[in-house]
Design an enzyme around this catalytic site. Sequence first.
Site, PDB file in Angstrom:
ATOM      1  N   ILE A   1       0.910  -0.947  -0.074  1.00 21.13           N
ATOM      2  CA  ILE A   1       0.405   0.100   0.056  1.00 21.13           C
ATOM      3  C   ILE A   1       0.963   1.236  -0.040  1.00 21.13           C
ATOM      4  O   ILE A   1       1.443   0.761   0.811  1.00 21.13           O
ATOM      5  CB  ILE A   1      -1.138  -0.370   1.417  1.00 21.13           C
ATOM      6  N   ASP A   2       0.483   2.447  -0.599  1.00 22.80           N
ATOM      7  CA  ASP A   2       1.430   3.608  -0.372  1.00 22.80           C
ATOM      8  C   ASP A   2       2.015   3.717   0.931  1.00 22.80           C
ATOM      9  O   ASP A   2       1.094   3.801   1.697  1.00 22.80           O
ATOM     10  CB  ASP A   2       0.306   4.772  -1.226  1.00 22.80           C
ATOM     11  N   ARG A   3       2.897   4.681   0.753  1.00 23.75           N
ATOM     12  CA  ARG A   3       3.870   5.648   1.840  1.00 23.75           C
ATOM     13  C   ARG A   3       2.163   6.387   2.463  1.00 23.75           C
ATOM     14  O   ARG A   3       2.111   6.428   3.564  1.00 23.75           O
ATOM     15  CB  ARG A   3       5.021   6.600   1.355  1.00 23.75           C
TER      16      ARG A   3
ATOM     17  N   THR B   1      -1.020   6.121   2.580  1.00 18.55           N
ATOM     18  CA  THR B   1      -1.919   5.617   2.449  1.00 18.55           C
ATOM     19  C   THR B   1      -2.173   4.348   3.805  1.00 18.55           C
ATOM     20  O   THR B   1      -0.517   3.528   4.193  1.00 18.55           O
ATOM     21  CB  THR B   1      -2.331   4.139   1.661  1.00 18.55           C
TER      22      THR B   1
ATOM     23  N   ARG C   1      -7.146   5.673  -6.213  1.00 20.00           N
ATOM     24  CA  ARG C   1      -6.512   7.035  -6.302  1.00 20.00           C
ATOM     25  C   ARG C   1      -6.750   6.921  -7.689  1.00 20.00           C
ATOM     26  O   ARG C   1      -7.463   8.218  -7.980  1.00 20.00           O
ATOM     27  CB  ARG C   1      -5.279   6.956  -5.913  1.00 20.00           C
TER      28      ARG C   1
END
Length: 305
Positions: A138-140, A142, A238
């Site tokens: 998962i994104d930084r 998020t 996103r």
Amino acid sequence: MDTRTLTATTESAGARLDAFLAARLPDLTRSAAARLIEGGLVTVDGKPAGKSARLTGGETVSVTLPQAEEPEARPQDIPLEVVYEDADVIVVNKPVGMVVHPAPGHPDGTLVNALLHHCAGSLSGIGGQLRPGIVHRIDRDTSGLIIAAKNDAAHTCLAAQLADHTLARTYECLAVGNFKEDSGTVDAPIGRHRTDRKKMAVVPDGRRAVTHWEVIARYQGVTHLRCRLETGRTHQIRVHLAYIGHPILGDTVYGAKKPVPGLTGQCLHATGLQFLHPSTGEKITLTCPLPEEFTKMLKKLQSQR
């Protein structure tokens, strides 16, 4: 060394060689392509290419990609919020701002560094030195649930579940704008952005990506959504929400460029995770609460009703 051979079509006529390579090789930026050309690692019809070379169409382009040198991730005593753990898997609630694995610009302080310390080296080796145990990312910016495998058998099992959608992931987010419908699906292919190689985008030749969404609550100019991933492309939620005109609140990459006061990153949180246990086959269903910034933003929106 990894050598790739590409054929320039007539549509590529007039294109700079570095731009052509960046467009055809998703993991290669234009500046990196230029460095390869300068280093003599790119040939056009068998001849070394010039720095400012342009294509006429029909050429055979060969590029040699040097083997990336991956430093070994080291254990670091970083606090983790463990939601579930046993001999096969560990599930943590990742905070906003934490990178999942070491990468250029983020050599340490990552989730992998923390897991190596917490699990005392007991992680699957399938992901390599920089991604031990990592099944998905998962994104930084998020937050939320992420699962890691402690052994190769568990990793293989979870990866198969990720592919056939048995491993289910649910997110909550605040999206800009008002949704007319109560639920819907975005089925649009995602690939590397044509001009900004650090971003993803909906592109005709991208990989199939499907996001299901439903409205939890509506506020003034903002909608609280629950999203379920059918596929797991980079930045999928996103990109998809921005594509339909409703970028995630606080997303300065795919939405408004100015940060939202009170938010560190985008208002996106992985709230739910469901999988079949690699050893027992038992269905495991996990949830975690929304982070403090998210709940504060919700209270602010509720007060404006």
